[in-house]
Design a protein around this motif. Structure first.
Motif, PDB file in Angstrom:
ATOM      1  N   VAL A 135       0.959  -1.202   0.081  1.00 24.97           N
ATOM      2  CA  VAL A 135       0.166   0.074  -0.210  1.00 24.97           C
ATOM      3  C   VAL A 135       0.920   1.204  -0.058  1.00 24.97           C
ATOM      4  CG1 VAL A 135      -1.762   1.262   1.397  1.00 24.97           C
ATOM      5  CG2 VAL A 135      -1.946  -1.177   1.031  1.00 24.97           C
ATOM      6  N   ASN A 136       1.990   1.359   0.820  1.00 21.91           N
ATOM      7  CA  ASN A 136       2.843   2.357   0.902  1.00 21.91           C
ATOM      8  C   ASN A 136       3.649   2.496  -0.540  1.00 21.91           C
ATOM      9  OD1 ASN A 136       2.404   2.873   3.531  1.00 21.91           O
ATOM     10  ND2 ASN A 136       3.984   1.911   4.460  1.00 21.91           N
ATOM     11  N   TYR A 137       3.897   1.451  -0.981  1.00 21.02           N
ATOM     12  CA  TYR A 137       4.581   1.623  -2.561  1.00 21.02           C
ATOM     13  C   TYR A 137       3.593   2.044  -3.342  1.00 21.02           C
ATOM     14  CZ  TYR A 137       6.729   0.039  -6.711  1.00 21.02           C
ATOM     15  OH  TYR A 137       7.314   0.146  -8.102  1.00 21.02           O
ATOM     16  N   CYS A 138       2.557   1.874  -3.433  1.00 20.72           N
ATOM     17  CA  CYS A 138       1.601   2.166  -4.468  1.00 20.72           C
ATOM     18  C   CYS A 138       1.100   3.681  -4.284  1.00 20.72           C
ATOM     19  CB  CYS A 138       0.217   1.302  -4.652  1.00 20.72           C
ATOM     20  SG  CYS A 138       0.794  -0.399  -5.209  1.00 20.72           S
ATOM     21  N   GLY A 139       1.134   4.034  -3.024  1.00 19.69           N
ATOM     22  CA  GLY A 139       0.705   5.356  -2.679  1.00 19.69           C
ATOM     23  C   GLY A 139      -0.580   5.812  -3.336  1.00 19.69           C
ATOM     24  N   ILE A 140      -0.317   7.312  -4.028  1.00 20.42           N
ATOM     25  CA  ILE A 140      -1.444   7.550  -4.331  1.00 20.42           C
ATOM     26  C   ILE A 140      -2.432   6.986  -5.681  1.00 20.42           C
ATOM     27  CG2 ILE A 140      -1.059  10.072  -3.657  1.00 20.42           C
ATOM     28  CD1 ILE A 140      -0.322  10.775  -6.498  1.00 20.42           C
ATOM     29  N   ALA A 141      -1.584   5.960  -6.122  1.00 16.96           N
ATOM     30  CA  ALA A 141      -2.077   5.442  -7.289  1.00 16.96           C
ATOM     31  C   ALA A 141      -3.520   4.731  -6.839  1.00 16.96           C
ATOM     32  CB  ALA A 141      -1.107   4.368  -7.951  1.00 16.96           C
ATOM     33  N   LEU A 142      -3.458   4.148  -5.544  1.00 21.34           N
ATOM     34  CA  LEU A 142      -4.641   3.564  -5.043  1.00 21.34           C
ATOM     35  C   LEU A 142      -5.888   4.327  -4.800  1.00 21.34           C
ATOM     36  CD1 LEU A 142      -3.058   1.362  -2.368  1.00 21.34           C
ATOM     37  CD2 LEU A 142      -3.568   0.733  -4.798  1.00 21.34           C
ATOM     38  N   ARG A 143      -5.809   5.781  -5.153  1.00 22.73           N
ATOM     39  CA  ARG A 143      -6.970   6.611  -4.822  1.00 22.73           C
ATOM     40  C   ARG A 143      -7.758   6.858  -6.136  1.00 22.73           C
ATOM     41  NH1 ARG A 143      -3.786  11.611  -1.952  1.00 22.73           N
ATOM     42  NH2 ARG A 143      -3.164  10.483  -0.329  1.00 22.73           N
ATOM     43  N   ASN A 144      -7.087   6.372  -7.153  1.00 25.76           N
ATOM     44  CA  ASN A 144      -7.991   6.538  -8.570  1.00 25.76           C
ATOM     45  C   ASN A 144      -8.314   4.982  -8.881  1.00 25.76           C
ATOM     46  OD1 ASN A 144      -8.107   5.975 -11.467  1.00 25.76           O
ATOM     47  ND2 ASN A 144      -7.604   8.176 -11.715  1.00 25.76           N
ATOM     48  N   VAL A 145      -9.668   4.861  -9.353  1.00 22.36           N
ATOM     49  CA  VAL A 145     -10.272   3.527  -9.630  1.00 22.36           C
ATOM     50  C   VAL A 145      -9.549   2.957 -10.630  1.00 22.36           C
ATOM     51  CG1 VAL A 145     -12.016   2.342 -10.316  1.00 22.36           C
ATOM     52  CG2 VAL A 145     -12.660   3.971  -8.602  1.00 22.36           C
ATOM     53  N   ASP A 146      -9.132   3.531 -11.505  1.00 25.99           N
ATOM     54  CA  ASP A 146      -8.360   2.919 -12.646  1.00 25.99           C
ATOM     55  C   ASP A 146      -7.000   2.541 -12.372  1.00 25.99           C
ATOM     56  OD1 ASP A 146      -8.368   2.170 -15.735  1.00 25.99           O
ATOM     57  OD2 ASP A 146      -6.938   3.769 -15.873  1.00 25.99           O
ATOM     58  N   SER A 147      -6.369   3.263 -11.576  1.00 25.13           N
ATOM     59  CA  SER A 147      -4.817   2.937 -11.378  1.00 25.13           C
ATOM     60  C   SER A 147      -4.735   1.971 -10.037  1.00 25.13           C
ATOM     61  CB  SER A 147      -3.924   4.195 -11.209  1.00 25.13           C
ATOM     62  OG  SER A 147      -4.608   4.899 -10.001  1.00 25.13           O
ATOM     63  N   SER A 148      -6.010   1.776  -9.483  1.00 28.56           N
ATOM     64  CA  SER A 148      -5.902   0.694  -8.287  1.00 28.56           C
ATOM     65  C   SER A 148      -6.189  -0.587  -8.887  1.00 28.56           C
ATOM     66  CB  SER A 148      -6.941   1.170  -7.419  1.00 28.56           C
ATOM     67  OG  SER A 148      -8.122   0.845  -7.885  1.00 28.56           O
ATOM     68  N   ALA A 196      10.703  -5.814 -10.331  1.00 27.68           N
ATOM     69  CA  ALA A 196      11.851  -5.391 -10.497  1.00 27.68           C
ATOM     70  C   ALA A 196      12.697  -4.557  -9.348  1.00 27.68           C
ATOM     71  CB  ALA A 196      12.668  -4.547 -11.882  1.00 27.68           C
ATOM     72  N   LYS A 197      12.118  -3.417  -8.990  1.00 27.76           N
ATOM     73  CA  LYS A 197      12.354  -2.497  -7.993  1.00 27.76           C
ATOM     74  C   LYS A 197      12.277  -2.707  -6.494  1.00 27.76           C
ATOM     75  CE  LYS A 197      11.889   1.346 -11.319  1.00 27.76           C
ATOM     76  NZ  LYS A 197      11.047   2.335 -11.616  1.00 27.76           N
ATOM     77  N   LYS A 198      11.011  -3.246  -6.489  1.00 25.16           N
ATOM     78  CA  LYS A 198      10.706  -3.553  -5.233  1.00 25.16           C
ATOM     79  C   LYS A 198      10.997  -5.174  -4.663  1.00 25.16           C
ATOM     80  CE  LYS A 198       8.360  -2.421  -1.202  1.00 25.16           C
ATOM     81  NZ  LYS A 198       8.919  -1.613  -0.117  1.00 25.16           N
ATOM     82  N   LEU A 199      10.877  -6.181  -5.611  1.00 26.35           N
ATOM     83  CA  LEU A 199      11.026  -7.374  -5.263  1.00 26.35           C
ATOM     84  C   LEU A 199      12.474  -8.091  -5.593  1.00 26.35           C
ATOM     85  CD1 LEU A 199       7.532  -9.128  -6.154  1.00 26.35           C
ATOM     86  CD2 LEU A 199       8.630  -8.250  -3.971  1.00 26.35           C
ATOM     87  N   GLY A 200      13.060  -7.097  -6.554  1.00 29.85           N
ATOM     88  CA  GLY A 200      14.420  -7.554  -7.041  1.00 29.85           C
ATOM     89  C   GLY A 200      14.363  -8.609  -8.085  1.00 29.85           C
ATOM     90  N   LEU A 201      13.577  -8.788  -8.709  1.00 30.17           N
ATOM     91  CA  LEU A 201      13.137  -9.998  -9.580  1.00 30.17           C
ATOM     92  C   LEU A 201      13.646  -9.515 -11.058  1.00 30.17           C
ATOM     93  CD1 LEU A 201       9.443 -11.182  -9.045  1.00 30.17           C
ATOM     94  CD2 LEU A 201      11.783 -12.256  -8.157  1.00 30.17           C
ATOM     95  N   SER A 202      14.448 -10.570 -11.706  1.00 28.97           N
ATOM     96  CA  SER A 202      14.694 -10.399 -13.058  1.00 28.97           C
ATOM     97  C   SER A 202      13.455 -10.328 -13.752  1.00 28.97           C
ATOM     98  CB  SER A 202      15.530 -11.398 -13.575  1.00 28.97           C
ATOM     99  OG  SER A 202      14.765 -12.698 -13.655  1.00 28.97           O
TER     100      SER A 202
END
Length: 103
Positions: free
Chosen positions: A24-37, A56-62
């Motif tokens: 939730v913290n990573y997604c931030g304001i994206a969760l406020r908009n129905v489409d981007s949530s 890639a950035k949060k989980l470090g996956l290839s």
């Protein structure tokens, strides 16, 4: 319990609340908009953004590992019209074995 926990529990019995909070913290304001949530699993560009961003950035996956985990989540959520981003990301971390990185 977060507002996203009941949706995640449809797919995962034991929900890690710290991981949910991290997403939730990573997604931030994206969760406020129905489409981007929501995640559109039928949009390749959207799935590429999930791969190149969160996976890639949060989980470090290839890219290869992320694509495999994303495919698992898409299959797991098949038939669900409104795929909540927090649920999708949680299941992605779970599918890739990286849930511990979140909390």
């Amino acid at each position: 319990m977060s507002e996203y926990t009941p949706d995640i529990q449809k797919y995962s019995a034991a929900v890690n609340e710290a991981a949910v909070k991290s997403i939730v913290n990573y997604c931030g304001i994206a969760l406020r908009n129905v489409d981007s949530s929501l995640v559109s699993a039928s949009d390749r560009a959207e799935l590429d953004r999930v791969r190149d961003g969160f996976a890639a950035k949060k989980l470090g996956l290839s890219a290869e590992a992320a694509d495999a985990a994303i495919a698992k989540v898409v299959e797991q959520m098949k038939g669900v019209q409104r795929k909540h981003r927090v649920t999708f990301y949680y299941l992605l971390a779970e599918a890739s074995g990286t849930l511990a990185k979140l909390g």
